[in-house]
Design a protein around this motif. Sequence first.
Motif, PDB file in Angstrom:
ATOM      1  N   GLN A 159     138.094  21.624  28.749  1.00 59.34           N
ATOM      2  CA  GLN A 159     137.337  22.494  29.658  1.00 59.34           C
ATOM      3  C   GLN A 159     135.960  22.765  29.080  1.00 59.34           C
ATOM      4  N   VAL A 160     135.023  23.075  29.975  1.00 62.43           N
ATOM      5  CA  VAL A 160     133.685  23.475  29.565  1.00 62.43           C
ATOM      6  C   VAL A 160     133.262  24.633  30.456  1.00 62.43           C
ATOM      7  N   GLU A 161     132.717  25.659  29.829  1.00 66.49           N
ATOM      8  CA  GLU A 161     132.242  26.834  30.563  1.00 66.49           C
ATOM      9  C   GLU A 161     130.721  26.764  30.631  1.00 66.49           C
ATOM     10  N   ILE A 162     130.173  26.958  31.824  1.00 66.15           N
ATOM     11  CA  ILE A 162     128.733  26.844  32.029  1.00 66.15           C
ATOM     12  C   ILE A 162     128.142  28.231  32.277  1.00 66.15           C
ATOM     13  N   PHE A 163     127.135  28.564  31.473  1.00 66.55           N
ATOM     14  CA  PHE A 163     126.377  29.808  31.608  1.00 66.55           C
ATOM     15  C   PHE A 163     125.009  29.426  32.188  1.00 66.55           C
ATOM     16  N   ALA A 164     124.731  29.812  33.417  1.00 67.60           N
ATOM     17  CA  ALA A 164     123.448  29.500  34.056  1.00 67.60           C
ATOM     18  C   ALA A 164     123.252  30.435  35.247  1.00 67.60           C
ATOM     19  N   ALA A 165     122.022  30.525  35.711  1.00 67.47           N
ATOM     20  CA  ALA A 165     121.704  31.390  36.851  1.00 67.47           C
ATOM     21  C   ALA A 165     122.483  30.969  38.093  1.00 67.47           C
ATOM     22  N   GLU A 166     122.782  29.704  38.217  1.00 67.53           N
ATOM     23  CA  GLU A 166     123.540  29.171  39.359  1.00 67.53           C
ATOM     24  C   GLU A 166     124.950  29.760  39.417  1.00 67.53           C
ATOM     25  N   PHE A 167     125.482  30.138  38.262  1.00 68.31           N
ATOM     26  CA  PHE A 167     126.873  30.572  38.178  1.00 68.31           C
ATOM     27  C   PHE A 167     126.978  32.023  37.717  1.00 68.31           C
ATOM     28  N   LYS A 168     127.227  32.903  38.631  1.00 68.40           N
ATOM     29  CA  LYS A 168     127.464  34.317  38.303  1.00 68.40           C
ATOM     30  C   LYS A 168     128.760  34.726  38.955  1.00 68.40           C
TER      31      LYS A 168
END
Length: 158
Positions: A102-111
Amino acid sequence: MKTIYSFGISLITLALFSCNAQQSGNNTQKQDSTATVATDTTHAAPMVGGDQDEHGCKSSAGYSWSVIRQECVRPFELETKFKDLNNSTLAGYALFSKDNKQVEIFAAEFKPTIVLSSTGTEIYGSTDQKYKMEKDAQKHWVISKTEDGKTAPILQQE
Protein backbone atom coordinates in the motif's frame (compact mmCIF):
# COMPACT_ATOMS: atom_id res chain seq x y z
CA MET A 1 24.70 92.06 36.64
CA LYS A 2 24.07 89.93 39.71
CA THR A 3 20.34 90.02 38.92
CA ILE A 4 20.88 88.86 35.36
CA TYR A 5 23.17 86.08 36.59
CA SER A 6 20.56 84.91 39.17
CA PHE A 7 17.80 85.11 36.59
CA GLY A 8 19.86 82.99 34.11
CA ILE A 9 20.50 80.29 36.73
CA SER A 10 16.79 80.24 37.61
CA LEU A 11 15.86 79.80 33.94
CA ILE A 12 18.34 76.95 33.46
CA THR A 13 17.11 75.22 36.64
CA LEU A 14 13.51 75.59 35.53
CA ALA A 15 14.32 74.21 32.10
CA LEU A 16 16.12 71.18 33.58
CA PHE A 17 13.24 70.34 35.90
CA SER A 18 10.75 70.75 33.05
CA CYS A 19 12.67 68.31 30.81
CA ASN A 20 12.98 65.79 33.62
CA ALA A 21 9.25 65.92 34.36
CA GLN A 22 8.44 65.55 30.66
CA GLN A 23 10.76 62.51 30.31
CA SER A 24 9.25 60.84 33.34
CA GLY A 25 5.78 61.43 31.87
CA ASN A 26 6.88 59.76 28.63
CA ASN A 27 8.24 56.76 30.55
CA THR A 28 4.90 56.36 32.31
CA GLN A 29 3.12 56.53 28.99
CA LYS A 30 5.52 53.96 27.49
CA GLN A 31 5.04 51.65 30.45
CA ASP A 32 1.26 51.96 30.17
CA SER A 33 1.28 51.19 26.44
CA THR A 34 3.62 48.21 27.04
CA ALA A 35 1.27 46.87 29.68
CA THR A 36 -1.64 47.25 27.26
CA VAL A 37 0.24 45.38 24.53
CA ALA A 38 1.19 42.62 26.94
CA THR A 39 -2.43 42.28 28.03
CA ASP A 40 -3.63 42.22 24.42
CA THR A 41 -1.20 39.45 23.39
CA THR A 42 -2.54 37.09 26.05
CA HIS A 43 -5.82 37.03 24.11
CA ALA A 44 -4.16 36.68 20.69
CA ALA A 45 -4.23 33.69 18.33
CA PRO A 46 -3.24 30.29 19.75
CA MET A 47 0.44 29.38 19.91
CA VAL A 48 1.97 27.33 17.11
CA GLY A 49 1.40 23.69 17.98
CA GLY A 50 -1.58 24.58 20.17
CA ASP A 51 -4.08 22.87 17.85
CA GLN A 52 -4.84 19.19 17.41
CA ASP A 53 -6.97 17.18 15.00
CA GLU A 54 -9.18 14.26 16.03
CA HIS A 55 -6.09 12.00 16.19
CA GLY A 56 -4.02 14.42 18.28
CA CYS A 57 -1.85 15.58 15.34
CA LYS A 58 -0.76 19.23 15.47
CA SER A 59 -1.31 20.55 11.95
CA SER A 60 0.27 23.94 12.74
CA ALA A 61 3.49 22.04 13.45
CA GLY A 62 3.19 20.19 10.12
CA TYR A 63 1.76 16.89 11.37
CA SER A 64 -0.94 14.83 9.62
CA TRP A 65 -2.49 11.51 10.54
CA SER A 66 -1.16 8.51 8.63
CA VAL A 67 -3.62 5.67 8.05
CA ILE A 68 -0.78 3.29 7.17
CA ARG A 69 1.44 4.04 10.18
CA GLN A 70 -1.42 4.81 12.58
CA GLU A 71 0.51 7.80 13.92
CA CYS A 72 1.15 11.47 13.24
CA VAL A 73 3.73 12.13 10.52
CA ARG A 74 5.20 15.17 8.80
CA PRO A 75 4.57 14.51 5.10
CA PHE A 76 7.22 16.98 3.96
CA GLU A 77 9.85 14.81 5.67
CA LEU A 78 8.96 11.73 3.60
CA GLU A 79 11.36 10.47 0.94
CA THR A 80 8.99 10.37 -2.04
CA LYS A 81 7.97 13.88 -3.10
CA PHE A 82 5.68 14.81 -5.98
CA LYS A 83 5.15 18.03 -7.87
CA ASP A 84 1.53 18.97 -8.46
CA LEU A 85 1.06 19.20 -12.22
CA ASN A 86 -2.00 21.46 -11.87
CA ASN A 87 -0.52 23.93 -9.38
CA SER A 88 3.24 24.51 -9.24
CA THR A 89 3.03 25.97 -5.72
CA LEU A 90 1.80 22.65 -4.26
CA ALA A 91 3.51 19.35 -3.58
CA GLY A 92 2.50 15.83 -2.68
CA TYR A 93 4.17 13.07 -0.70
CA ALA A 94 3.98 9.27 -0.64
CA LEU A 95 4.34 6.92 2.31
CA PHE A 96 4.77 3.24 1.48
CA SER A 97 3.71 0.50 3.88
CA LYS A 98 6.50 -1.71 5.23
CA ASP A 99 5.50 -4.56 2.91
CA ASN A 100 5.06 -2.15 -0.09
CA LYS A 101 1.51 -3.42 -0.68
CA GLN A 102 0.00 0.00 0.00
CA VAL A 103 0.97 3.63 -0.47
CA GLU A 104 -0.61 6.61 1.25
CA ILE A 105 -0.70 9.88 -0.69
CA PHE A 106 -0.59 13.26 1.05
CA ALA A 107 -1.61 16.02 -1.40
CA ALA A 108 -4.13 18.84 -1.82
CA GLU A 109 -6.13 16.56 -4.14
CA PHE A 110 -6.74 14.15 -1.27
CA LYS A 111 -8.40 15.42 1.90
CA PRO A 112 -8.14 13.16 3.84
CA THR A 113 -5.25 11.18 2.44
CA ILE A 114 -5.87 8.33 0.03
CA VAL A 115 -4.43 4.83 0.31
CA LEU A 116 -3.66 3.04 -2.94
CA SER A 117 -3.18 -0.73 -3.00
CA SER A 118 -0.77 -2.73 -5.12
CA THR A 119 -2.41 -4.13 -8.25
CA GLY A 120 0.78 -5.43 -9.86
CA THR A 121 4.49 -4.84 -10.04
CA GLU A 122 5.03 -1.16 -9.21
CA ILE A 123 1.37 -0.30 -9.90
CA TYR A 124 -1.02 0.97 -7.24
CA GLY A 125 -4.69 1.86 -7.57
CA SER A 126 -7.62 3.15 -5.59
CA THR A 127 -10.57 0.89 -4.83
CA ASP A 128 -12.84 3.03 -7.03
CA GLN A 129 -10.22 2.84 -9.86
CA LYS A 130 -10.22 6.64 -10.12
CA TYR A 131 -6.53 6.99 -9.14
CA LYS A 132 -3.54 5.01 -10.30
CA MET A 133 0.17 5.30 -9.44
CA GLU A 134 2.84 3.75 -11.63
CA LYS A 135 6.35 4.46 -12.87
CA ASP A 136 6.95 6.32 -16.13
CA ALA A 137 9.73 5.68 -18.69
CA GLN A 138 12.22 7.62 -16.51
CA LYS A 139 11.30 5.42 -13.48
CA HIS A 140 9.52 8.28 -11.69
CA TRP A 141 6.24 7.69 -9.93
CA VAL A 142 3.23 9.32 -11.61
CA ILE A 143 -0.28 9.52 -10.15
CA SER A 144 -3.08 9.74 -12.69
CA LYS A 145 -6.74 10.54 -12.24
CA THR A 146 -9.52 9.10 -14.41
CA GLU A 147 -12.57 11.31 -14.69
CA ASP A 148 -15.34 11.20 -17.29
CA GLY A 149 -13.45 8.50 -19.17
CA LYS A 150 -10.30 10.63 -19.49
CA THR A 151 -7.05 9.86 -17.68
CA ALA A 152 -4.59 12.64 -16.88
CA PRO A 153 -1.47 12.81 -14.68
CA ILE A 154 -1.94 14.99 -11.58
CA LEU A 155 1.24 14.34 -9.57
CA GLN A 156 4.74 13.43 -10.73
CA GLN A 157 7.71 12.40 -8.60
CA GLU A 158 10.47 15.01 -8.48
